[in-house]
Design a protein around this motif. Structure first.
Motif, PDB file in Angstrom:
ATOM      1  N   ARG A 191       2.267   3.999  -5.705  1.00 25.98           N
ATOM      2  CA  ARG A 191       2.969   3.506  -7.070  1.00 25.98           C
ATOM      3  C   ARG A 191       3.346   4.602  -8.098  1.00 25.98           C
ATOM      4  N   TRP A 192       3.484   5.834  -7.448  1.00 21.46           N
ATOM      5  CA  TRP A 192       3.816   7.157  -8.205  1.00 21.46           C
ATOM      6  C   TRP A 192       4.872   7.653  -8.066  1.00 21.46           C
ATOM      7  N   GLY A 193       5.891   7.066  -7.177  1.00 21.17           N
ATOM      8  CA  GLY A 193       7.241   7.600  -7.039  1.00 21.17           C
ATOM      9  C   GLY A 193       7.326   8.541  -5.893  1.00 21.17           C
ATOM     10  N   THR A 194       8.398   9.183  -5.952  1.00 23.46           N
ATOM     11  CA  THR A 194       8.806  10.007  -4.777  1.00 23.46           C
ATOM     12  C   THR A 194       8.691  11.619  -5.145  1.00 23.46           C
ATOM     13  N   PRO A 195       8.207  12.365  -4.112  1.00 23.40           N
ATOM     14  CA  PRO A 195       8.030  13.832  -4.564  1.00 23.40           C
ATOM     15  C   PRO A 195       9.250  14.471  -4.834  1.00 23.40           C
ATOM     16  N   PRO A 196       9.394  15.312  -5.974  1.00 22.17           N
ATOM     17  CA  PRO A 196      10.546  15.972  -6.523  1.00 22.17           C
ATOM     18  C   PRO A 196      11.394  16.712  -5.509  1.00 22.17           C
ATOM     19  N   LEU A 240       3.786   9.633   6.486  1.00 21.48           N
ATOM     20  CA  LEU A 240       4.147  10.182   5.011  1.00 21.48           C
ATOM     21  C   LEU A 240       4.542   8.738   3.972  1.00 21.48           C
ATOM     22  N   SER A 241       4.238   7.438   4.481  1.00 20.77           N
ATOM     23  CA  SER A 241       4.692   6.507   3.756  1.00 20.77           C
ATOM     24  C   SER A 241       3.554   6.057   2.623  1.00 20.77           C
ATOM     25  N   GLY A 286       4.284   9.138  -0.809  1.00 21.85           N
ATOM     26  CA  GLY A 286       5.384   8.442  -1.553  1.00 21.85           C
ATOM     27  C   GLY A 286       6.800   8.380  -0.935  1.00 21.85           C
ATOM     28  N   LEU A 287       6.733   8.480   0.683  1.00 21.91           N
ATOM     29  CA  LEU A 287       8.076   8.611   1.248  1.00 21.91           C
ATOM     30  C   LEU A 287       8.381   7.406   2.180  1.00 21.91           C
ATOM     31  N   ALA A 288       7.821   6.300   1.873  1.00 27.07           N
ATOM     32  CA  ALA A 288       7.942   5.153   2.857  1.00 27.07           C
ATOM     33  C   ALA A 288       9.338   4.901   3.221  1.00 27.07           C
ATOM     34  N   ASN A 332       0.713  -1.246   0.041  1.00 28.43           N
ATOM     35  CA  ASN A 332       0.006  -0.040  -0.013  1.00 28.43           C
ATOM     36  C   ASN A 332       0.785   1.275   0.128  1.00 28.43           C
ATOM     37  N   THR A 333       2.003   1.275  -0.356  1.00 24.35           N
ATOM     38  CA  THR A 333       2.939   2.389  -0.481  1.00 24.35           C
ATOM     39  C   THR A 333       2.492   2.989  -1.991  1.00 24.35           C
TER      40      THR A 333
END
Ligand code: PMP
Length: 360
Positions: A36-41, A208-209, A213-215, A33-34
Motif C-alpha cells: 500500500r506504499w506504492g511503486t519504487p522510484p 517482488l509483488s 511494490g511491483l505486483a 497483500n500487495t
C-alpha cells in the motif's frame, strides 16, 4: 458448431476453476497483500523509457535481473530462476519435479493456488492439517512419499511463520522437491535460503509483488542449487519476463533497497497497531509475521460486504481448518486484511466499527 465437436480438456482439469477475484473498484484495496506504499522510484523511471517498447525479445532467461536478484539474496546467479510472478515459478517447479499421478503434500490451510497448480499438472494433492500446537505435522506430510512438498513461511492466510527447525527436518527427510514459499519473508526477516548450499532439494520461492511494490510487473523468483534451478528454468521456458518488467525490477533492486526496507518497517509498525486496535475491540487476530492479519470472525462474509460497500476491499475466507481457539469458535470463517498506512487503517477501523454497531 455443436458442443460435442469441442476438444476434450485433460481429465486433471476437472475441478480446476479459473480464479475470479472481485475487482469492482474500491478506494482502498486491502484484499491481496500487495504493498500500500506504492511503486519504487527507480522502477517508475525505467518504465517511462520509450526504448523499452522494443521490437526485440527480452533476454531469454533474464540474465540482468537474475544478477540483481543474486546480489539481493546473496547467492550466485546460477542459483536464481525468475518467472512471470512467483505463480509462474511455482507452476514450473511442480511440473519439473512431479510426474502425473505423483503427490504434492502441503501444510493446510495455505496459498490456494498451490493445490490448483498441482492439479493442473496432473499431480494428486495431500492437504495436511497443522498440529494442535500450530506446527507442521512432518510425519503426516511425508507419509505418502510426496514428489513435492510445499510450505509457506510466513504462511498465507494465517500470517504465521513455520519454525526453522521444522523446515530443516522436512528438508532432511523429504524424498523429493521441497518448496519453501517466502513471498512475505521481508516482513518476518527470517529466511531458509542459507540452507541452499547444504541441500540439493530445497527451492526457496519469493516475489517482488509484496514488499517491493511491483505486483503489476509480474516478477517472481526462486533460489536453489544450480542443477535444481536449471530444471525449473527448462520447465518454465524462455522469454517469460517482459522487457519493461525486467528492466524496472532490476533497477529497483539495485537502487531502491532503502525505499523497500523503510516501507516494510512501516507495514510492520502498522500491523502491530492494527492488531492492538482489533484486540481492544474484542477480536482475536492471529499473531502475524507478514503484511496482513487473519481475524477469525463467524460472520466474516457479511462483514467484508459491508466494508466493501464503504469502499474498502478485504478478503473473507471460509472453511479454515486451523488449530486456533478463535478460528474454531468462528467455524473456520475469518477476514484476511492487508495492512496499509495509518489513514487506511483508520478508515478500515471506522468501517468495521460502524458495521459491528449495526449488528449489535
Ligand atoms: N505465494 C504466496 C504465499 C502468495 O500469497 C502469493 C500472492 N498472493 C503468491 C505466491 C503469488 O505471487 P506473485 O505471482 O504475484 O509473485
Amino acid at each position: 458448431m455443436s458442443a460435442s465437436n469441442r476438444p476434450r480438456t485433460r481429465a486433471a482439469f476437472e475441478g480446476v476453476v479459473a480464479y475470479k477475484p472481485d475487482r469492482t473498484p474500491v478506494s482502498i484495496d486491502l484484499s491481496d497483500n500487495t504493498s500500500r506504499w506504492g511503486t519504487p522510484p527507480a522502477a517508475i523511471r525505467e518504465l517511462g523509457r520509450v526504448e523499452l517498447l522494443s521490437s526485440r525479445y527480452p533476454d531469454a532467461y533474464s540474465e540482468a535481473l537474475r544478477e540483481s536478484l543474486a546480489n539481493y539474496a546473496t547467492v550466485g546467479v546460477k542459483n536464481v530462476v525468475v518467472g512471470a510472478g512467483s505463480d509462474n515459478v511455482l507452476d514450473a517447479a511442480i511440473r519439473a519435479f512431479g510426474e502425473p499421478g505423483d503427490v504434492l503434500a502441503y501444510a493446510s490451510p495455505s496459498f490456494h493456488m498451490v493445490p490448483m497448480f498441482a492439479r493442473m499438472n496432473a499431480l494428486r494433492v495431500n492437504a495436511v492439517p497443522f498440529t494442535a500446537s500450530g506446527d507442521v505435522d512432518v510425519d503426516a506430510l511425508l507419509a505418502g512419499n510426496p514428489a513435492v512438498v510445499y510450505l509457506c513461511s510466513p504462511n498465507n492466510p494465517t500470517g504465521m511463520s513455520i519454525p526453522r527447525g521444522t523446515i530443516e527436518r522436512v528438508v532432511e527427510r523429504a524424498p523429493g522437491l521441497v518448496v519453501i514459499d517466502e513471498a512475505y519473508f521481508e516482513f518476518s526477516g527470517a529466511t531458509v535460503a542459507d540452507l541452499i548450499p547444504h541441500s540439493s532439494r530445497l527451492l526457496v520461492v519469493r516475489t517482488l509483488s509484496k514488499a517491493w511494490g511491483l505486483a503489476g510487473l509480474r516478477v517472481g523468483y526462486a533460489l536453489g542449487d544450480a542443477a535444481l534451478i536449471r530444471e525449473v528454468e527448462k520447465s518454465r521456458g524462455p522469454y517469460t519476463v517482459a522487457l519493461p518488467s525486467e528492466r524496472a525490477a532490476a533497477a529497483a533492486l539495485v537502487e531502491d533497497g532503502a525505499w523497500m526496507t523503510h516501507h516494510v518497517a512501516a507495514a510492520v509498525e502498522s500491523r502491530e497497531q492494527f492488531a492492538q486496535a482489533l484486540a481492544e475491540r474484542g477480536w482475536e487476530p492471529l499473531p502475524s509475521a507478514s503484511n496482513f492479519v487473519l481475524v477469525p470472525m463467524a460472520n466474516a462474509r457479511a462483514c467484508a460486504s459491508a466494508v466493501r460497500a464503504a469502499g474498502i476491499a478485504i478478503r473473507a475466507l471460509a472453511g479454515l481448518d486451523f488449530p486456533n481457539g478463535a478460528v474454531r469458535a468462528a467455524n473456520g470463517n475469518a477476514l484476511r486484511i492487508s495492512v496499509g498506512p495509518e489513514a487506511e487503517r483508520r478508515a478500515l477501523l471506522a468501517a468495521l466499527d460502524s458495521w459491528s454497531a449495526s449488528c449489535a
